[in-house]
Design a protein around this motif. Structure first.
Motif, PDB file in Angstrom:
ATOM      1  N   MET A 224     -41.002 -18.298  -3.974  1.00  0.00           N
ATOM      2  CA  MET A 224     -39.691 -17.929  -3.493  1.00  0.00           C
ATOM      3  C   MET A 224     -38.923 -19.176  -3.073  1.00  0.00           C
ATOM      4  O   MET A 224     -39.516 -20.179  -2.697  1.00  0.00           O
ATOM      5  N   SER A 225     -37.664 -19.081  -3.123  1.00  0.00           N
ATOM      6  CA  SER A 225     -36.843 -20.225  -2.735  1.00  0.00           C
ATOM      7  C   SER A 225     -36.584 -20.213  -1.231  1.00  0.00           C
ATOM      8  O   SER A 225     -37.034 -19.335  -0.507  1.00  0.00           O
ATOM      9  N   SER A 226     -35.845 -21.201  -0.794  1.00  0.00           N
ATOM     10  CA  SER A 226     -35.565 -21.336   0.633  1.00  0.00           C
ATOM     11  C   SER A 226     -34.524 -20.312   1.098  1.00  0.00           C
ATOM     12  O   SER A 226     -33.888 -19.635   0.293  1.00  0.00           O
ATOM     13  N   VAL A 227     -34.352 -20.251   2.407  1.00  0.00           N
ATOM     14  CA  VAL A 227     -33.390 -19.330   3.006  1.00  0.00           C
ATOM     15  C   VAL A 227     -31.995 -19.626   2.465  1.00  0.00           C
ATOM     16  O   VAL A 227     -31.613 -20.777   2.310  1.00  0.00           O
ATOM     17  N   ALA A 228     -31.252 -18.572   2.165  1.00  0.00           N
ATOM     18  CA  ALA A 228     -29.870 -18.643   1.678  1.00  0.00           C
ATOM     19  C   ALA A 228     -29.761 -19.197   0.261  1.00  0.00           C
ATOM     20  O   ALA A 228     -28.697 -19.571  -0.181  1.00  0.00           O
ATOM     21  N   ASN A 229     -30.866 -19.254  -0.463  1.00  0.00           N
ATOM     22  CA  ASN A 229     -30.839 -19.685  -1.850  1.00  0.00           C
ATOM     23  C   ASN A 229     -30.927 -18.431  -2.720  1.00  0.00           C
ATOM     24  O   ASN A 229     -31.943 -17.746  -2.712  1.00  0.00           O
TER      25      ASN A 229
ATOM     26  N   ALA B 223     -31.954 -13.460  -8.266  1.00  0.00           N
ATOM     27  CA  ALA B 223     -31.599 -13.311  -9.676  1.00  0.00           C
ATOM     28  C   ALA B 223     -32.842 -13.034 -10.515  1.00  0.00           C
ATOM     29  O   ALA B 223     -32.810 -12.208 -11.432  1.00  0.00           O
ATOM     30  N   GLN B 224     -33.934 -13.686 -10.209  1.00  0.00           N
ATOM     31  CA  GLN B 224     -35.173 -13.457 -10.955  1.00  0.00           C
ATOM     32  C   GLN B 224     -35.693 -12.050 -10.722  1.00  0.00           C
ATOM     33  O   GLN B 224     -36.136 -11.375 -11.654  1.00  0.00           O
ATOM     34  N   ALA B 225     -35.656 -11.594  -9.496  1.00  0.00           N
ATOM     35  CA  ALA B 225     -36.109 -10.245  -9.175  1.00  0.00           C
ATOM     36  C   ALA B 225     -35.221  -9.200  -9.850  1.00  0.00           C
ATOM     37  O   ALA B 225     -35.718  -8.210 -10.390  1.00  0.00           O
ATOM     38  N   GLU B 226     -33.919  -9.419  -9.833  1.00  0.00           N
ATOM     39  CA  GLU B 226     -32.990  -8.491 -10.472  1.00  0.00           C
ATOM     40  C   GLU B 226     -33.227  -8.438 -11.978  1.00  0.00           C
ATOM     41  O   GLU B 226     -33.153  -7.375 -12.595  1.00  0.00           O
ATOM     42  N   SER B 227     -33.521  -9.562 -12.581  1.00  0.00           N
ATOM     43  CA  SER B 227     -33.795  -9.602 -14.011  1.00  0.00           C
ATOM     44  C   SER B 227     -35.043  -8.801 -14.355  1.00  0.00           C
ATOM     45  O   SER B 227     -35.065  -8.038 -15.328  1.00  0.00           O
TER      46      SER B 227
END
Length: 77
Positions: free
Chosen positions: A1-6, A11-15
């Protein structure tokens, strides 16, 4: 997972969710939630990770991409 507010992890999860709905849920004609719960892991492991091509991975599916990278001794970023 990326950092906070990134927003990139979203987008990856939505895809993934879009692919899951379009290629599995809408076509399968499930009759109950338990049918969905039983089939979802099978779709992810047998179709999404081993058969479905991903443009971000050079049009390979995740499993062959990981095998190729491991043979090259490459690190995942």
């Amino acid at each position: 997972m990326s950092s906070v507010a990134n927003p990139y992890d979203n987008a990856q999860a939505e895809s993934l969710m879009k692919t899951l709905k379009v290629e599995e849920v809408y076509l399968a004609g499930y009759e109950s939630f338990s049918d969905v719960a039983a089939r979802r892991p099978i779709f992810i492991e047998e179709v999404y990770n081993t058969q479905r091509l991903h443009s971000a991975l050079g049009y390979l599916s995740p499993h062959p991409f990981e095998v190729k990278r491991a043979r090259q001794g490459g690190q995942f970023s």
